[in-house]
Write a protein that holds these residues in place. Structure first.
Motif, PDB file in Angstrom:
ATOM      1  N   ALA A   1     -77.886 -33.701  66.050  1.00 63.60           N
ATOM      2  CA  ALA A   1     -78.591 -32.967  67.101  1.00 63.60           C
ATOM      3  C   ALA A   1     -78.841 -33.864  68.318  1.00 63.60           C
ATOM      4  CB  ALA A   1     -79.902 -32.423  66.560  1.00 63.60           C
ATOM      5  N   MET A   2     -79.265 -35.093  68.100  1.00 67.24           N
ATOM      6  CA  MET A   2     -79.506 -36.002  69.217  1.00 67.24           C
ATOM      7  C   MET A   2     -78.203 -36.370  69.930  1.00 67.24           C
ATOM      8  SD  MET A   2     -82.649 -36.559  69.703  1.00 67.24           S
ATOM      9  CE  MET A   2     -83.105 -34.929  69.186  1.00 67.24           C
ATOM     10  N   ALA A   3     -77.131 -36.552  69.171  1.00 70.48           N
ATOM     11  CA  ALA A   3     -75.832 -36.839  69.792  1.00 70.48           C
ATOM     12  C   ALA A   3     -75.350 -35.642  70.602  1.00 70.48           C
ATOM     13  CB  ALA A   3     -74.805 -37.201  68.717  1.00 70.48           C
ATOM     14  N   GLY A   4     -75.567 -34.446  70.094  1.00 72.41           N
ATOM     15  CA  GLY A   4     -75.156 -33.256  70.815  1.00 72.41           C
ATOM     16  C   GLY A   4     -75.926 -33.047  72.102  1.00 72.41           C
ATOM     17  N   VAL A   5     -77.205 -33.331  72.078  1.00 75.07           N
ATOM     18  CA  VAL A   5     -78.035 -33.183  73.280  1.00 75.07           C
ATOM     19  C   VAL A   5     -77.715 -34.277  74.291  1.00 75.07           C
ATOM     20  CG1 VAL A   5     -80.422 -33.311  74.105  1.00 75.07           C
ATOM     21  CG2 VAL A   5     -79.883 -31.983  72.088  1.00 75.07           C
ATOM     22  N   SER A   6     -77.377 -35.463  73.820  1.00 79.00           N
ATOM     23  CA  SER A   6     -77.145 -36.603  74.700  1.00 79.00           C
ATOM     24  C   SER A   6     -75.757 -36.625  75.324  1.00 79.00           C
ATOM     25  CB  SER A   6     -77.343 -37.910  73.924  1.00 79.00           C
ATOM     26  OG  SER A   6     -78.639 -37.953  73.385  1.00 79.00           O
ATOM     27  N   THR A   7     -74.797 -35.943  74.724  1.00 76.04           N
ATOM     28  CA  THR A   7     -73.426 -35.957  75.220  1.00 76.04           C
ATOM     29  C   THR A   7     -73.288 -34.980  76.386  1.00 76.04           C
ATOM     30  OG1 THR A   7     -72.650 -36.406  72.976  1.00 76.04           O
ATOM     31  CG2 THR A   7     -71.019 -35.653  74.560  1.00 76.04           C
ATOM     32  N   PRO A   8     -72.716 -35.436  77.513  1.00 74.59           N
ATOM     33  CA  PRO A   8     -72.514 -34.519  78.636  1.00 74.59           C
ATOM     34  C   PRO A   8     -71.573 -33.372  78.260  1.00 74.59           C
ATOM     35  CG  PRO A   8     -72.194 -36.799  79.322  1.00 74.59           C
ATOM     36  CD  PRO A   8     -72.307 -36.810  77.837  1.00 74.59           C
ATOM     37  N   ALA A   9     -71.867 -32.189  78.764  1.00 71.17           N
ATOM     38  CA  ALA A   9     -71.099 -30.990  78.398  1.00 71.17           C
ATOM     39  C   ALA A   9     -69.638 -31.105  78.826  1.00 71.17           C
ATOM     40  CB  ALA A   9     -71.735 -29.756  79.016  1.00 71.17           C
ATOM     41  N   PHE A  10     -69.364 -31.681  80.002  1.00 73.95           N
ATOM     42  CA  PHE A  10     -67.983 -31.777  80.456  1.00 73.95           C
ATOM     43  C   PHE A  10     -67.165 -32.698  79.553  1.00 73.95           C
ATOM     44  CE2 PHE A  10     -70.305 -35.044  82.766  1.00 73.95           C
ATOM     45  CZ  PHE A  10     -69.503 -36.164  82.625  1.00 73.95           C
ATOM     46  N   TYR A  11     -67.768 -33.762  79.047  1.00 64.66           N
ATOM     47  CA  TYR A  11     -67.064 -34.679  78.155  1.00 64.66           C
ATOM     48  C   TYR A  11     -66.845 -34.051  76.787  1.00 64.66           C
ATOM     49  CZ  TYR A  11     -65.973 -38.783  75.371  1.00 64.66           C
ATOM     50  OH  TYR A  11     -65.363 -39.669  74.524  1.00 64.66           O
ATOM     51  N   LEU A  12     -67.875 -33.419  76.247  1.00 62.32           N
ATOM     52  CA  LEU A  12     -67.755 -32.759  74.946  1.00 62.32           C
ATOM     53  C   LEU A  12     -66.711 -31.657  74.990  1.00 62.32           C
ATOM     54  CD1 LEU A  12     -68.817 -32.546  72.053  1.00 62.32           C
ATOM     55  CD2 LEU A  12     -70.541 -30.947  72.901  1.00 62.32           C
ATOM     56  N   GLY A  13     -66.650 -30.917  76.098  1.00 66.45           N
ATOM     57  CA  GLY A  13     -65.650 -29.863  76.242  1.00 66.45           C
ATOM     58  C   GLY A  13     -64.234 -30.402  76.182  1.00 66.45           C
ATOM     59  N   ILE A  14     -63.984 -31.498  76.885  1.00 70.29           N
ATOM     60  CA  ILE A  14     -62.644 -32.096  76.878  1.00 70.29           C
ATOM     61  C   ILE A  14     -62.295 -32.613  75.487  1.00 70.29           C
ATOM     62  CG2 ILE A  14     -61.274 -34.022  77.766  1.00 70.29           C
ATOM     63  CD1 ILE A  14     -62.781 -33.640  80.426  1.00 70.29           C
ATOM     64  N   VAL A  15     -63.238 -33.254  74.833  1.00 61.94           N
ATOM     65  CA  VAL A  15     -62.997 -33.775  73.481  1.00 61.94           C
ATOM     66  C   VAL A  15     -62.689 -32.634  72.515  1.00 61.94           C
ATOM     67  CG1 VAL A  15     -64.077 -34.939  71.515  1.00 61.94           C
ATOM     68  CG2 VAL A  15     -64.304 -35.896  73.801  1.00 61.94           C
ATOM     69  N   LEU A  16     -63.444 -31.534  72.602  1.00 65.33           N
ATOM     70  CA  LEU A  16     -63.205 -30.401  71.705  1.00 65.33           C
ATOM     71  C   LEU A  16     -61.867 -29.726  71.981  1.00 65.33           C
ATOM     72  CD1 LEU A  16     -66.774 -28.838  71.531  1.00 65.33           C
ATOM     73  CD2 LEU A  16     -65.601 -30.191  69.797  1.00 65.33           C
ATOM     74  N   ILE A  17     -61.444 -29.662  73.247  1.00 64.12           N
ATOM     75  CA  ILE A  17     -60.124 -29.122  73.567  1.00 64.12           C
ATOM     76  C   ILE A  17     -59.040 -29.993  72.951  1.00 64.12           C
ATOM     77  CG2 ILE A  17     -58.468 -28.754  75.441  1.00 64.12           C
ATOM     78  CD1 ILE A  17     -60.824 -27.787  77.156  1.00 64.12           C
ATOM     79  N   VAL A  18     -59.175 -31.292  73.084  1.00 64.58           N
ATOM     80  CA  VAL A  18     -58.173 -32.203  72.516  1.00 64.58           C
ATOM     81  C   VAL A  18     -58.116 -32.067  70.995  1.00 64.58           C
ATOM     82  CG1 VAL A  18     -57.619 -34.641  72.144  1.00 64.58           C
ATOM     83  CG2 VAL A  18     -58.238 -33.845  74.417  1.00 64.58           C
ATOM     84  N   VAL A  19     -59.262 -32.002  70.356  1.00 66.34           N
ATOM     85  CA  VAL A  19     -59.286 -31.928  68.893  1.00 66.34           C
ATOM     86  C   VAL A  19     -58.738 -30.599  68.395  1.00 66.34           C
ATOM     87  CG1 VAL A  19     -60.805 -31.839  66.868  1.00 66.34           C
ATOM     88  CG2 VAL A  19     -61.156 -33.594  68.603  1.00 66.34           C
ATOM     89  N   PHE A  20     -59.288 -29.477  68.880  1.00 59.36           N
ATOM     90  CA  PHE A  20     -58.947 -28.177  68.314  1.00 59.36           C
ATOM     91  C   PHE A  20     -57.664 -27.575  68.873  1.00 59.36           C
ATOM     92  CE2 PHE A  20     -63.509 -28.306  67.305  1.00 59.36           C
ATOM     93  CZ  PHE A  20     -63.419 -28.075  65.940  1.00 59.36           C
TER      94      PHE A  20
ATOM     95  N   LEU B   1     -55.239 -30.284  66.224  1.00 50.36           N
ATOM     96  CA  LEU B   1     -55.225 -29.354  65.091  1.00 50.36           C
ATOM     97  C   LEU B   1     -54.414 -28.090  65.355  1.00 50.36           C
ATOM     98  CD1 LEU B   1     -58.979 -29.572  64.006  1.00 50.36           C
ATOM     99  CD2 LEU B   1     -56.999 -30.682  62.944  1.00 50.36           C
ATOM    100  N   ARG B   2     -54.203 -27.757  66.636  1.00 54.17           N
ATOM    101  CA  ARG B   2     -53.467 -26.552  67.049  1.00 54.17           C
ATOM    102  C   ARG B   2     -54.082 -25.278  66.479  1.00 54.17           C
ATOM    103  NH1 ARG B   2     -48.231 -27.810  69.272  1.00 54.17           N
ATOM    104  NH2 ARG B   2     -47.862 -30.029  69.082  1.00 54.17           N
ATOM    105  N   TRP B   3     -55.405 -25.224  66.400  1.00 59.25           N
ATOM    106  CA  TRP B   3     -56.119 -24.043  65.914  1.00 59.25           C
ATOM    107  C   TRP B   3     -56.380 -23.054  67.034  1.00 59.25           C
ATOM    108  CZ3 TRP B   3     -60.557 -26.242  62.390  1.00 59.25           C
ATOM    109  CH2 TRP B   3     -60.002 -26.781  61.233  1.00 59.25           C
ATOM    110  N   LEU B   4     -56.561 -23.559  68.266  1.00 56.92           N
ATOM    111  CA  LEU B   4     -56.928 -22.718  69.405  1.00 56.92           C
ATOM    112  C   LEU B   4     -55.984 -22.988  70.555  1.00 56.92           C
ATOM    113  CD1 LEU B   4     -60.777 -23.377  69.296  1.00 56.92           C
ATOM    114  CD2 LEU B   4     -59.603 -21.332  68.484  1.00 56.92           C
TER     115      LEU B   4
END
Length: 78
Positions: A44-63, A67-70
């Motif tokens: 929860a603390m990592a999620g709140v502390s991570t900037p949304a633009f960075y988390l979005g890019i990381v999630l796009i790369v991962v998924f 993984l080619r899920w999305l």
């Protein structure tokens, strides 16, 4: 169509995050000072502390890329 896809994404992600957050919060509250409680707090603390633009890019790369899920862009088939 873009507004419809945006609203659908916003509603589904909010429902998913709320359900997952409530479930994890109830379990962590029931088992205070357990490993699950500490892990939930760290995530929860990592999620709140991570900037949304960075988390979005990381999630796009991962998924989308790894993984080619999305799809990485767009909402339907071409």
């Amino acid at each position: 169509p873009r507004l419809q896809n945006t609203v659908l994404l916003a509603v589904l992600s909010t429902l998913f995050a709320t359900a997952l957050g409530l479930l994890c919060g109830v379990i962590a509250a029931a088992r205070r000072h357990s490993k699950f409680d500490h892990l939930t707090m760290v995530l929860a603390m990592a999620g709140v502390s991570t900037p949304a633009f960075y988390l979005g890019i990381v999630l796009i790369v991962v998924f989308a890329v790894m993984l080619r899920w999305l799809p990485s862009g767009g909402g339907g088939s071409a």
